[in-house]
Design a protein around this motif. Structure first.
Motif, mmCIF file in Angstrom:
data_model
loop_
_atom_site.group_PDB
_atom_site.id
_atom_site.type_symbol
_atom_site.label_atom_id
_atom_site.label_comp_id
_atom_site.label_asym_id
_atom_site.label_seq_id
_atom_site.Cartn_x
_atom_site.Cartn_y
_atom_site.Cartn_z
ATOM 1 N N THR A 195 15.860 67.486 32.296
ATOM 2 C CA THR A 195 16.114 66.366 33.209
ATOM 3 C C THR A 195 14.822 65.878 33.851
ATOM 4 O O THR A 195 14.642 64.665 34.065
ATOM 5 C CB THR A 195 17.108 66.768 34.308
ATOM 6 O OG1 THR A 195 16.625 67.955 34.975
ATOM 7 C CG2 THR A 195 18.492 67.056 33.725
ATOM 8 N N GLU A 196 13.899 66.784 34.146
ATOM 9 C CA GLU A 196 12.649 66.383 34.788
ATOM 10 C C GLU A 196 11.699 65.732 33.793
ATOM 11 O O GLU A 196 10.870 64.896 34.186
ATOM 12 C CB GLU A 196 11.998 67.587 35.471
ATOM 13 C CG GLU A 196 12.797 68.076 36.667
ATOM 14 C CD GLU A 196 12.044 69.123 37.472
ATOM 15 O OE1 GLU A 196 10.804 69.229 37.335
ATOM 16 O OE2 GLU A 196 12.690 69.836 38.245
ATOM 17 N N GLU A 256 12.922 62.272 33.931
ATOM 18 C CA GLU A 256 12.555 61.675 35.211
ATOM 19 C C GLU A 256 11.068 61.322 35.246
ATOM 20 O O GLU A 256 10.685 60.269 35.776
ATOM 21 C CB GLU A 256 12.899 62.631 36.344
ATOM 22 C CG GLU A 256 14.398 62.794 36.568
ATOM 23 C CD GLU A 256 14.730 63.933 37.504
ATOM 24 O OE1 GLU A 256 15.928 64.125 37.783
ATOM 25 O OE2 GLU A 256 13.800 64.644 37.956
ATOM 26 N N GLN A 267 9.330 57.451 35.755
ATOM 27 C CA GLN A 267 8.285 57.156 36.738
ATOM 28 C C GLN A 267 6.992 56.708 36.046
ATOM 29 O O GLN A 267 6.329 55.753 36.492
ATOM 30 C CB GLN A 267 8.003 58.398 37.596
ATOM 31 C CG GLN A 267 9.135 58.796 38.519
ATOM 32 C CD GLN A 267 9.296 57.847 39.703
ATOM 33 O OE1 GLN A 267 8.469 56.965 39.937
ATOM 34 N NE2 GLN A 267 10.364 58.025 40.455
ATOM 35 N N LEU A 277 18.998 56.693 33.857
ATOM 36 C CA LEU A 277 18.157 56.932 35.028
ATOM 37 C C LEU A 277 17.356 55.711 35.463
ATOM 38 O O LEU A 277 17.106 55.530 36.657
ATOM 39 C CB LEU A 277 17.199 58.087 34.728
ATOM 40 C CG LEU A 277 16.373 58.623 35.901
ATOM 41 C CD1 LEU A 277 17.280 59.131 37.018
ATOM 42 C CD2 LEU A 277 15.437 59.733 35.418
ATOM 43 N N VAL A 307 15.832 54.394 39.437
ATOM 44 C CA VAL A 307 14.411 54.470 39.766
ATOM 45 C C VAL A 307 13.843 53.080 40.010
ATOM 46 O O VAL A 307 13.004 52.881 40.892
ATOM 47 C CB VAL A 307 13.652 55.199 38.639
ATOM 48 C CG1 VAL A 307 12.151 55.188 38.917
ATOM 49 C CG2 VAL A 307 14.149 56.631 38.520
#
Length: 211
Positions: free
Chosen positions: A42-43, A46, A50, A153, A157
């Motif tokens: 998941t990171e 993410e 970003q 996601l 964001v």
């Protein structure tokens, strides 16, 4: 993962990659991959989102001008790689470049290009740009679920990210122009609406010049 944590990871990769500018993309890509494979899936996603927004903020006409000058031409794919490369210089240089792309004239990699000591493609960092996808593949064995996770996601964001700054044009990028006079003449010819030069002659092929 917020932008601060994303920058921590980028800075760790930047530090690990060192300052051998002639081999920057390969070392940045490997260093970022090393950072990302330690994270939960998941990171990794993410981080990718970003990171994408950092590149998005750099995708401006004035930074395109800088890319054209430094790399002796710039197409769409090359500009995407360049925006990633500006991120790969680290937060200080990224913010300086967004404040004024002409600040890149002071970076040692760009100085090296102008002196003929550094490869002209130094900031075109394709390996670095695609490190998150490669990290996902290394952890899972394939691409399955990666793009679906990105699609879920990105809207959230995006809501937390400011809109892209629109540069004031035309402009000259005086320091970079002085370092790369031949390229600046070509920029005037093909993109007079960016530089304020007179209109190019008919049939000059201004649509998408390549090095």
């Amino acid at each position: 993962m917020d932008a601060e944590r994303c920058w921590e990871i980028v800075e760790a990769a930047r530090s690990e990659a060192g300052t051998d500018w002639n081999n920057l993309d390969e070392r940045l890509g490997a260093a970022l991959l090393d950072q990302l494979v330690r994270l939960p899936l998941t990171e990794i996603v993410e981080f990718e989102v970003q990171f994408d927004f950092m590149q998005y903020h750099a995708a401006r006409d004035d930074l395109f001008m800088a890319a054209f000058l430094i790399h002796n031409g710039c197409g769409d794919d090359s500009f995407s790689d360049f925006c990633a490369g500006v991120v790969g210089l680290g937060r200080k240089w990224y913010e300086r470049a967004l404040t004024d792309p002409d600040n890149l004239a002071e970076h040692p990699a760009v100085e090296g290009v102008a002196a003929g000591a550094v490869n002209i493609s130094v900031l075109l960092t394709e390996d670095f740009q695609f490190a998150p996808l490669r990290a996902w593949r290394q952890v899972t064995g394939d691409d399955g679920g990666y793009y679906e996770a990105l699609d879920r996601l990105e809207p959230a964001v995006a809501a937390d990210n400011p809109s892209v700054v629109v540069p004031v044009l035309p402009r000259r990028l005086e320091r970079l122009a002085a370092m790369f006079p031949g390229q600046h003449a070509a920029l005037d010819l093909f993109y007079p609406h960016l530089t304020g030069a007179s209109d190019p002659p008919a049939g000059s092929g201004e649509d998408n010049p390549q090095p």
